[in-house]
Motif scaffolding. Structure first.
Motif, PDB file in Angstrom:
ATOM      1  N   CYS A  36       0.806  -1.220   0.000  1.00  0.00           N
ATOM      2  CA  CYS A  36       0.000   0.000   0.000  1.00  0.00           C
ATOM      3  C   CYS A  36       0.836   1.266   0.000  1.00  0.00           C
ATOM      4  N   ALA A  37       2.051   1.196   0.545  1.00  0.00           N
ATOM      5  CA  ALA A  37       2.902   2.387   0.605  1.00  0.00           C
ATOM      6  C   ALA A  37       4.364   1.960   0.618  1.00  0.00           C
ATOM      7  N   ALA A  38       5.196   2.797   0.009  1.00  0.00           N
ATOM      8  CA  ALA A  38       6.637   2.599   0.027  1.00  0.00           C
ATOM      9  C   ALA A  38       7.252   3.900   0.531  1.00  0.00           C
ATOM     10  N   ALA A  39       8.183   3.790   1.461  1.00  0.00           N
ATOM     11  CA  ALA A  39       8.748   4.982   2.076  1.00  0.00           C
ATOM     12  C   ALA A  39      10.266   4.874   2.161  1.00  0.00           C
ATOM     13  N   GLN A  40      10.901   6.042   2.236  1.00  0.00           N
ATOM     14  CA  GLN A  40      12.331   6.120   2.475  1.00  0.00           C
ATOM     15  C   GLN A  40      12.547   7.298   3.420  1.00  0.00           C
ATOM     16  N   GLY A  41      13.534   7.178   4.286  1.00  0.00           N
ATOM     17  CA  GLY A  41      13.785   8.253   5.220  1.00  0.00           C
ATOM     18  C   GLY A  41      15.222   8.259   5.707  1.00  0.00           C
ATOM     19  N   THR A  42      15.579   9.366   6.337  1.00  0.00           N
ATOM     20  CA  THR A  42      16.877   9.516   6.969  1.00  0.00           C
ATOM     21  C   THR A  42      16.647   9.579   8.476  1.00  0.00           C
ATOM     22  N   ILE A  43      17.341   8.740   9.188  1.00  0.00           N
ATOM     23  CA  ILE A  43      17.218   8.646  10.636  1.00  0.00           C
ATOM     24  C   ILE A  43      18.508   9.207  11.237  1.00  0.00           C
ATOM     25  N   LEU A  44      18.364  10.095  12.222  1.00  0.00           N
ATOM     26  CA  LEU A  44      19.480  10.838  12.795  1.00  0.00           C
ATOM     27  C   LEU A  44      19.735  10.422  14.232  1.00  0.00           C
ATOM     28  N   ALA A  45      20.984  10.128  14.556  1.00  0.00           N
ATOM     29  CA  ALA A  45      21.367   9.835  15.936  1.00  0.00           C
ATOM     30  C   ALA A  45      21.326  11.121  16.744  1.00  0.00           C
ATOM     31  N   VAL A  46      20.812  11.045  17.972  1.00  0.00           N
ATOM     32  CA  VAL A  46      20.760  12.211  18.857  1.00  0.00           C
ATOM     33  C   VAL A  46      21.560  11.919  20.108  1.00  0.00           C
ATOM     34  N   GLU A  47      22.057  12.983  20.725  1.00  0.00           N
ATOM     35  CA  GLU A  47      22.862  12.846  21.948  1.00  0.00           C
ATOM     36  C   GLU A  47      21.987  12.422  23.102  1.00  0.00           C
TER      37      GLU A  47
END
Length: 133
Positions: A122-133
């Motif tokens: 139903c959906a295809a996604a892409q993303g950027t995940i960021l490490a946080v302190e």
């Protein structure tokens, strides 16, 4: 505590995930799978799953996948392509890390509707995940 149980404890601490009834059904380094039963309260006026529910699943599954290689994370950006209206008994999101460094992970996720006939994308996604302190 194993990684799946650790992930489930994190999910329990997310009020919005609890509101939707989300379940973490798979979690390992670089991969995560979330499921939401498709209740009537999660549908839009035509009877399909609301796009926000699909976007939530993609976002949260990708943060789990990214977090499994980076630690504590937030979503930096996400793009969702809706490819078909979602109908059925549940939605399942399967995310994986495509590439990562020390501070960022690029992830992708497919969201499926679970029906009597099987799963339908139903959906295809892409993303950027960021490490946080």
């Amino acid at each position: 505590m194993d990684i799946l149980e650790f992930g489930r404890e994190i999910l329990k601490s997310q009020p919005f995930s609890q509101l939707l009834g989300a379940e973490l059904i798979a979690f390992e380094p670089g991969r995560a799978e979330l499921r939401v039963a498709l209740a009537d309260t999660l549908k839009q006026q035509h009877g399909f799953a609301h796009g926000g529910v699909l976007a939530y699943l993609a976002d949260n599954a990708m943060t789990y996948a990214g977090g499994s290689v980076l630690g504590n994370v937030l979503t930096q950006e996400i793009k969702v392509n809706y490819v078909r209206p979602a109908m059925g008994e549940a939605l399942v999101a399967r995310a994986e890390v495509l590439s990562h460094g020390k501070r960022q992970a690029v992830c992708r996720c497919d969201v499926y509707a679970v029906t009597e006939e099987g799963e339908k994308l139903c959906a295809a996604a892409q993303g950027t995940i960021l490490a946080v302190e």
